[in-house]
Design a protein around this motif. Structure first.
Motif, PDB file in Angstrom:
ATOM      1  N   VAL A  10       0.837  -0.978  -0.051  1.00 22.94           N
ATOM      2  CA  VAL A  10       0.063   0.124   0.057  1.00 22.94           C
ATOM      3  C   VAL A  10       0.739   1.303  -0.034  1.00 22.94           C
ATOM      4  CG1 VAL A  10      -1.924  -1.282   1.152  1.00 22.94           C
ATOM      5  CG2 VAL A  10      -0.344  -0.056   2.571  1.00 22.94           C
ATOM      6  N   HIS A  11       0.298   2.415  -0.798  1.00 17.12           N
ATOM      7  CA  HIS A  11       1.191   3.534  -0.708  1.00 17.12           C
ATOM      8  C   HIS A  11       0.735   4.772  -0.060  1.00 17.12           C
ATOM      9  CE1 HIS A  11       3.639   1.519  -3.654  1.00 17.12           C
ATOM     10  NE2 HIS A  11       2.582   0.966  -4.045  1.00 17.12           N
ATOM     11  N   ALA A  12      -0.377   4.542   0.859  1.00 12.66           N
ATOM     12  CA  ALA A  12      -0.876   5.727   1.505  1.00 12.66           C
ATOM     13  C   ALA A  12      -1.523   5.220   2.753  1.00 12.66           C
ATOM     14  CB  ALA A  12      -2.042   6.415   0.558  1.00 12.66           C
ATOM     15  N   ASP A  13      -1.402   6.069   3.778  1.00 14.19           N
ATOM     16  CA  ASP A  13      -2.273   5.761   5.144  1.00 14.19           C
ATOM     17  C   ASP A  13      -3.673   5.468   5.149  1.00 14.19           C
ATOM     18  OD1 ASP A  13       0.277   6.765   6.413  1.00 14.19           O
ATOM     19  OD2 ASP A  13      -0.333   8.699   6.149  1.00 14.19           O
ATOM     20  N   ASP A  18      -7.389   0.838   5.631  1.00 20.82           N
ATOM     21  CA  ASP A  18      -8.519   0.005   5.000  1.00 20.82           C
ATOM     22  C   ASP A  18      -8.087  -1.707   5.044  1.00 20.82           C
ATOM     23  OD1 ASP A  18     -10.004   2.007   4.611  1.00 20.82           O
ATOM     24  OD2 ASP A  18      -9.406   2.274   2.434  1.00 20.82           O
ATOM     25  N   ALA A  19      -6.715  -1.684   4.539  1.00 21.68           N
ATOM     26  CA  ALA A  19      -6.275  -2.979   4.269  1.00 21.68           C
ATOM     27  C   ALA A  19      -6.113  -3.771   5.858  1.00 21.68           C
ATOM     28  CB  ALA A  19      -4.754  -3.162   4.028  1.00 21.68           C
ATOM     29  N   GLN A  32       4.672   1.665   1.614  1.00 27.27           N
ATOM     30  CA  GLN A  32       5.626   2.328   0.681  1.00 27.27           C
ATOM     31  C   GLN A  32       5.197   3.559   0.542  1.00 27.27           C
ATOM     32  OE1 GLN A  32       8.820   0.841  -0.629  1.00 27.27           O
ATOM     33  NE2 GLN A  32       8.274   0.396   1.452  1.00 27.27           N
ATOM     34  N   GLY A  33       4.636   4.492   1.317  1.00 23.56           N
ATOM     35  CA  GLY A  33       4.121   5.698   1.147  1.00 23.56           C
ATOM     36  C   GLY A  33       3.116   6.203   2.537  1.00 23.56           C
ATOM     37  N   GLY A  34       3.160   7.494   2.563  1.00 19.89           N
ATOM     38  CA  GLY A  34       2.424   7.961   3.621  1.00 19.89           C
ATOM     39  C   GLY A  34       3.082   8.620   4.622  1.00 19.89           C
ATOM     40  N   ASP A  35       2.362   9.030   5.664  1.00 18.97           N
ATOM     41  CA  ASP A  35       2.994   9.706   6.801  1.00 18.97           C
ATOM     42  C   ASP A  35       3.477   8.661   7.677  1.00 18.97           C
ATOM     43  OD1 ASP A  35       2.704  12.185   5.816  1.00 18.97           O
ATOM     44  OD2 ASP A  35       0.565  12.287   6.546  1.00 18.97           O
ATOM     45  N   LEU A  36       2.891   7.482   7.928  1.00 19.17           N
ATOM     46  CA  LEU A  36       3.366   6.532   8.801  1.00 19.17           C
ATOM     47  C   LEU A  36       4.584   5.758   8.180  1.00 19.17           C
ATOM     48  CD1 LEU A  36       2.710   4.472  11.302  1.00 19.17           C
ATOM     49  CD2 LEU A  36       1.842   2.949   9.628  1.00 19.17           C
ATOM     50  N   ALA A  42      10.892   5.461   6.081  1.00 20.33           N
ATOM     51  CA  ALA A  42      10.488   5.463   4.765  1.00 20.33           C
ATOM     52  C   ALA A  42      11.828   4.444   3.955  1.00 20.33           C
ATOM     53  CB  ALA A  42      10.919   6.957   4.269  1.00 20.33           C
ATOM     54  N   ARG A  43      11.761   3.342   4.310  1.00 17.72           N
ATOM     55  CA  ARG A  43      12.755   2.432   3.832  1.00 17.72           C
ATOM     56  C   ARG A  43      11.716   1.926   2.327  1.00 17.72           C
ATOM     57  NH1 ARG A  43      14.934  -2.088   7.342  1.00 17.72           N
ATOM     58  NH2 ARG A  43      15.676  -2.585   5.282  1.00 17.72           N
ATOM     59  N   THR A  44      12.704   2.001   1.278  1.00 11.32           N
ATOM     60  CA  THR A  44      11.952   1.150  -0.042  1.00 11.32           C
ATOM     61  C   THR A  44      12.113  -0.094   0.183  1.00 11.32           C
ATOM     62  OG1 THR A  44      13.768   1.681  -1.089  1.00 11.32           O
ATOM     63  CG2 THR A  44      12.231   3.404  -1.237  1.00 11.32           C
ATOM     64  N   LEU A  45      11.251  -0.692  -0.550  1.00 10.71           N
ATOM     65  CA  LEU A  45      11.227  -2.382  -0.284  1.00 10.71           C
ATOM     66  C   LEU A  45      12.377  -2.874  -1.575  1.00 10.71           C
ATOM     67  CD1 LEU A  45       7.419  -3.265  -0.519  1.00 10.71           C
ATOM     68  CD2 LEU A  45       8.999  -3.425   1.490  1.00 10.71           C
TER      69      LEU A  45
END
Length: 192
Positions: A10-13, A18-19, A32-36, A42-45
């Motif tokens: 997921v890319h947003a909080d 929701d998930a 992979q995105g958002g404030d959390l 902010a590590r990329t996969l």
């Protein structure tokens, strides 16, 4: 942990909330995105074969409509957006993460400490002070300030003089004169 083959990214909080509230096995949800995500480093996969599994708290939110909603990052109540954005008029934010967009609202916000940070901006703070606060909020240096109160909460009811616009993890939820909040410690896990 080894990277799951059926990884849900997921890319947003709001999408993460929701998930997690849809009952998806949290052992397979990566953010992979958002404030959390930003708060978690902010590590990329990328193509890593091993991922970090992080426990997080969830915040249950009940507005005037009585519906229970889940937040992973933040709940923000504010005046109708216009000139000055969401940081004008009375503002109340319950932060599970540190960031709201470009603003470091709760420098002590941590998504796994069993509490939320209740941040309130007094409506009497003048425009010049608000501009200074907003500038300093980009670096988290807006605290301490006499017009801003911050306190940890586990369960709390926030009441407003009039209904304010409420956003949960960046998603508008309409207007409400109350917010009932309860933090659920270690309620989920995310992969980063």
């Amino acid at each position: 942990i080894p990277r799951p083959t059926d990884l849900d990214v997921v890319h947003a909080d709001a999408d993460l909330a929701d998930a997690l509230s849809d009952g998806i096995d949290d052992a397979h949800v990566a953010v992979q995105g958002g404030d959390l995500w930003r708060t978690l480093g902010a590590r990329t996969l990328g193509d890593r074969s091993e991922l970090q599994r992080m426990p997080i708290d969830l915040v249950d939110v009940i507005l005037d409509d009585g519906v229970v909603r889940t937040s992973v990052a933040h709940v923000v109540a504010h005046e109708i957006t216009g000139r000055g954005g969401i940081w004008r008029g009375p503002v109340a934010a319950v932060m599970n993460a540190e960031w709201v967009g470009e603003f470091d609202v709760a420098p002590r916000g941590h998504p796994n400490d069993g509490r939320g940070e209740l941040v309130r901006l007094d409506p009497t703070v003048g425009i010049r002070q608000r501009l200074a606060i907003r500038r300093r909020m980009r670096t988290g240096s807006h605290l301490p300030h006499p017009g801003i109160t911050v306190r940890p909460v586990r369960e709390h009811m926030v009441e407003f003089d009039r209904p304010l616009v409420v956003r949960i993890d960046g998603r508008p939820m309409g207007r409400s004169a109350t917010m009932s909040l309860r933090v659920r410690p270690d309620a989920a896990h995310v992969l980063t």
